[in-house]
Design a protein around this motif. Structure first.
Motif, PDB file in Angstrom:
ATOM      1  N   ARG A  80     -59.064 -49.303  -2.610  1.00 26.01           N
ATOM      2  CA  ARG A  80     -60.083 -50.363  -2.504  1.00 26.01           C
ATOM      3  C   ARG A  80     -59.503 -51.749  -2.760  1.00 26.01           C
ATOM      4  N   ASP A  81     -58.189 -51.928  -2.519  1.00 28.29           N
ATOM      5  CA  ASP A  81     -57.570 -53.250  -2.673  1.00 28.29           C
ATOM      6  C   ASP A  81     -57.829 -54.132  -1.458  1.00 28.29           C
ATOM      7  N   ILE A  82     -58.081 -53.529  -0.309  1.00 30.87           N
ATOM      8  CA  ILE A  82     -58.452 -54.262   0.903  1.00 30.87           C
ATOM      9  C   ILE A  82     -59.696 -53.627   1.497  1.00 30.87           C
ATOM     10  N   ASP A  83     -60.410 -54.398   2.311  1.00 28.57           N
ATOM     11  CA  ASP A  83     -61.635 -53.897   2.933  1.00 28.57           C
ATOM     12  C   ASP A  83     -61.336 -53.179   4.245  1.00 28.57           C
ATOM     13  N   ILE A  84     -60.488 -53.788   5.044  1.00 31.87           N
ATOM     14  CA  ILE A  84     -60.140 -53.255   6.359  1.00 31.87           C
ATOM     15  C   ILE A  84     -58.686 -53.593   6.639  1.00 31.87           C
ATOM     16  N   CYS A  85     -58.083 -52.914   7.614  1.00 36.11           N
ATOM     17  CA  CYS A  85     -56.709 -53.260   7.975  1.00 36.11           C
ATOM     18  C   CYS A  85     -56.529 -53.167   9.483  1.00 36.11           C
ATOM     19  N   LEU A  86     -55.643 -54.003   9.973  1.00 34.02           N
ATOM     20  CA  LEU A  86     -55.294 -54.050  11.392  1.00 34.02           C
ATOM     21  C   LEU A  86     -53.948 -53.358  11.554  1.00 34.02           C
ATOM     22  N   ILE A  87     -53.970 -52.200  12.182  1.00 31.35           N
ATOM     23  CA  ILE A  87     -52.759 -51.391  12.318  1.00 31.35           C
ATOM     24  C   ILE A  87     -52.746 -50.741  13.688  1.00 31.35           C
ATOM     25  N   ASP A 103     -52.524 -41.080  12.464  1.00 31.96           N
ATOM     26  CA  ASP A 103     -53.256 -39.820  12.442  1.00 31.96           C
ATOM     27  C   ASP A 103     -54.646 -40.051  11.874  1.00 31.96           C
ATOM     28  N   LYS A 104     -55.654 -39.579  12.592  1.00 31.80           N
ATOM     29  CA  LYS A 104     -57.025 -39.735  12.120  1.00 31.80           C
ATOM     30  C   LYS A 104     -57.263 -38.782  10.942  1.00 31.80           C
ATOM     31  N   THR A 105     -57.895 -39.275   9.909  1.00 33.47           N
ATOM     32  CA  THR A 105     -58.260 -38.434   8.781  1.00 33.47           C
ATOM     33  C   THR A 105     -59.743 -38.635   8.501  1.00 33.47           C
ATOM     34  N   SER A 106     -60.301 -37.701   7.747  1.00 37.75           N
ATOM     35  CA  SER A 106     -61.728 -37.798   7.431  1.00 37.75           C
ATOM     36  C   SER A 106     -62.024 -38.998   6.546  1.00 37.75           C
ATOM     37  N   SER A 107     -60.980 -39.591   5.952  1.00 37.22           N
ATOM     38  CA  SER A 107     -61.188 -40.718   5.043  1.00 37.22           C
ATOM     39  C   SER A 107     -61.341 -42.044   5.782  1.00 37.22           C
ATOM     40  N   GLY A 146     -55.920 -51.285  16.373  1.00 38.81           N
ATOM     41  CA  GLY A 146     -57.317 -51.233  15.963  1.00 38.81           C
ATOM     42  C   GLY A 146     -57.499 -51.525  14.491  1.00 38.81           C
ATOM     43  N   LEU A 147     -58.742 -51.429  14.057  1.00 40.48           N
ATOM     44  CA  LEU A 147     -59.109 -51.648  12.666  1.00 40.48           C
ATOM     45  C   LEU A 147     -59.417 -50.314  12.009  1.00 40.48           C
ATOM     46  N   GLN A 186     -62.387 -44.636   9.093  1.00 43.22           N
ATOM     47  CA  GLN A 186     -63.081 -45.006  10.322  1.00 43.22           C
ATOM     48  C   GLN A 186     -62.074 -45.793  11.161  1.00 43.22           C
ATOM     49  N   TRP A 187     -62.180 -45.672  12.468  1.00 41.11           N
ATOM     50  CA  TRP A 187     -61.198 -46.323  13.341  1.00 41.11           C
ATOM     51  C   TRP A 187     -61.910 -47.005  14.492  1.00 41.11           C
ATOM     52  N   LEU A 188     -61.596 -48.289  14.694  1.00 42.69           N
ATOM     53  CA  LEU A 188     -62.159 -49.049  15.805  1.00 42.69           C
ATOM     54  C   LEU A 188     -61.013 -49.568  16.671  1.00 42.69           C
ATOM     55  N   PRO A 189     -60.755 -48.942  17.835  1.00 46.55           N
ATOM     56  CA  PRO A 189     -59.688 -49.445  18.706  1.00 46.55           C
ATOM     57  C   PRO A 189     -60.067 -50.790  19.295  1.00 46.55           C
TER      58      PRO A 189
END
Length: 295
Positions: free
Chosen positions: A139-146, A150-154, A266-267, A156-159
């Motif tokens: 919880r050090d960042i809200d979102i990241c641009l990468i 690998d998709k994980t259940s933890s 994506g985010l 969310q991914w927005l291309p």
């Protein structure tokens, strides 16, 4: 100690009158008297000297009042700050990003976002993919641009977009006159590559393996500008995502004809995790401005 007792005490200390304070606080006088008595019992001293029906703040009360007023000011400041944080036009967003996206894609996104939402504060953190995901989980960042991982259940991914990779060669290189070239034709060339711990290395390596060879690498870098500078110096060639800042007077960009190397950008953010209003505004901005053709 219940913090509302501090408000009661502040009012009584100011008026030195239970009747006036009870009307101010919309509280019955007996209830107010009980609250002040309970506060005094908890502190172990009387805060007021009582003379008949009158009360007067004593030395303990005056000392305590100084700290109470500071504490209540801090509480009110904190409440105001949280309200501002939840105001989508004045909040704060903590955004992580990988280094290769901080040179063209992220600045372009932030420029447009700041023009539309000038009062939202943005804190930027540069990390590799694993570092970004770790900061999300902490919880050090809200979102990241990468780029896609690998998709994980933890998560969310927005291309948002796809980046094509090109071959970059020195302008005086024998391949500089080519408009296109197959990857298989490069097996005897010397490359400037990415360090093995970076995701960019793994992404490019799998395309070489499909062609049946691992390229000879003279230098491994961590960022595109460094690799480009080595290419422009004639120390090797490189496969990189489109980089418009490459010096045109010393480096030639060539399209790969046999395969198209791309990475999805994506985010990512924590699945089912609370996001501030400002972070949601940022996601909506990206969706509206970068995904119009995908809706």
């Amino acid at each position: 100690m219940e913090w509302q007792y501090l408000i009661y005490f502040q009012s009584v200390a100011r008026t030195e009158n239970f009747h006036l304070s009870s009307k101010e606080l919309l509280l019955s006088q007996p209830a107010l008297s009980r609250a002040i008595k309970k506060l005094e019992q908890e502190l172990g001293v009387n805060l007021f000297d009582r003379v008949g029906r009158n009360i007067k703040l004593n030395k303990y009360g005056k000392t305590f009042l100084t700290h109470v007023e500071k504490s209540l000011l801090e509480i009110n400041t904190g409440m105001d700050e949280i309200k501002r944080m939840e105001n989508p036009d004045y909040g704060t967003i903590n955004i992580g990003f990988i280094q290769t996206l901080g040179m063209s894609i992220l600045p372009s996104i932030l420029k447009g976002f700041r023009q539309k939402y000038p009062y939202i504060k943005i804190n930027l953190v540069q990390e590799n993919i694993n570092g970004n995901i770790e900061k999300l989980l902490n919880r050090d960042i809200d979102i990241c641009l990468i780029n896609a991982t690998d998709k994980t259940s933890s998560l969310q991914w927005l291309p948002i977009l796809e980046q094509e990779f090109f071959l970059y060669v020195p302008l005086n290189h024998g391949l500089a006159n080519c408009s296109e070239i197959a990857l298989s034709e490069l097996k005897d060339e010397t490359f400037i590559g990415f360090k093995k711990h970076l995701s960019m290395y793994s992404l490019i390596e799998k395309y070489f393996l499909k062609e049946g060879f691992i390229p000879h690498t003279s230098f491994e870098g961590e960022d595109i500008p460094t690799i480009i500078s080595f290419v422009s110096s004639g120390l090797g060639i490189a496969i990189l995502p489109q980089y418009d800042e490459a010096p045109h007077d010393s480096v030639k960009r060539i399209r790969l004809s046999s395969c198209t190397i791309k990475r999805q950008i994506g985010l990512a953010w924590l699945n089912e995790e609370y996001l501030s209003s400002s972070a949601r505004v940022f996601l909506a901005y990206l969706h509206n401005n970068y995904l119009k053709d995908k809706d």
